[in-house]
Design an enzyme around this catalytic site. Structure first.
Site: not given
Ligand code: DQA
Length: 145
Positions: A24, A75, A81, A88, A101, A103, A112
C-alpha cells in the site's frame, strides 16, 4: 454532462498508512483523496468521497449513490472478495463503476483473486497504486461520454 463521481473506500482503507507498505505504500487515506481529487479535476469530474468500516453503511451509501453521483470508483477492501451484500447493493445503484485496488490482488493470496463485484463493473484496476485511480476515472470518462 455527467461528471459527478463518488469514490467509495471500504473496510480498513482508513488505516492505509499502518498497513504493509509493500502493498500500500506510505500514503494515508486523506493524502490519497487529495491525489484522486486532483486526477478528477484534470479529467473534468466533480468527486465526492466516502469511507466506512461498516458493511451495512457501505450498502446504504450505494443505495443513495444515484441521487448524488453519475459514476462510482469503488475500493471495498476485503469486502471485494466475499460480500454478496455489497455486490447486490451495487446492482441496486445501477451506476457505471470501476473497481480499484492499490495492490496487485491477482498476484497475492488466492482468496484476494476472487472479486464478487467484478461482473458488475465496467473495469478493474489493480496493482497500480495511486495512479490506478486516474486510470479508473479515465475509464469512467470514456464510458460517460
Ligand atoms: C485492497 C486489496 C484487498 O485485498 C485488501 O483487503 C484491502 C485493500 C487494495 O486496495 O489493494 O483492504 O482493496
Amino acid at each position: 454532462m455527467k461528471n459527478r463521481v463518488e469514490v467509495m473506500h471500504g473496510v480498513n482503507l482508513d488505516m492505509l498508512e499502518r498497513r504493509p507498505s509493500e502493498h500500500y505504500g506510505h500514503i494515508s487515506l486523506p493524502e490519497l483523496e487529495v491525489r484522486i481529487n486532483r486526477f478528477a479535476h484534470e479529467l473534468g469530474f466533480e468527486a465526492t468521497f466516502s469511507q466506512t468500516n461498516h458493511e451495512g453503511e457501505f450498502c446504504e451509501l450505494l443505495h443513495r449513490a444515484p441521487e448524488m453521483a453519475d459514476a462510482l470508483v469503488l475500493n471495498p477492501g476485503a469486502w471485494t472478495h466475499y460480500s454478496y451484500a455489497i455486490r447486490d447493493a451495487l446492482e441496486v445503484a445501477a451506476l457505471p463503476a470501476v473497481e480499484v485496488h492499490l495492490s496487485d490482488v491477482d498476484g497475492r493470496e488466492e482468496w484476494r483473486q476472487v472479486s464478487v463485484i467484478r461482473e458488475l463493473c465496467v473495469g478493474t484496476v489493480s496493482g497500480k497504486g495511486v495512479e490506478g485511480y486516474r486510470d479508473a476515472l479515465a475509464m469512467l470518462k470514456e464510458k460517460l461520454s
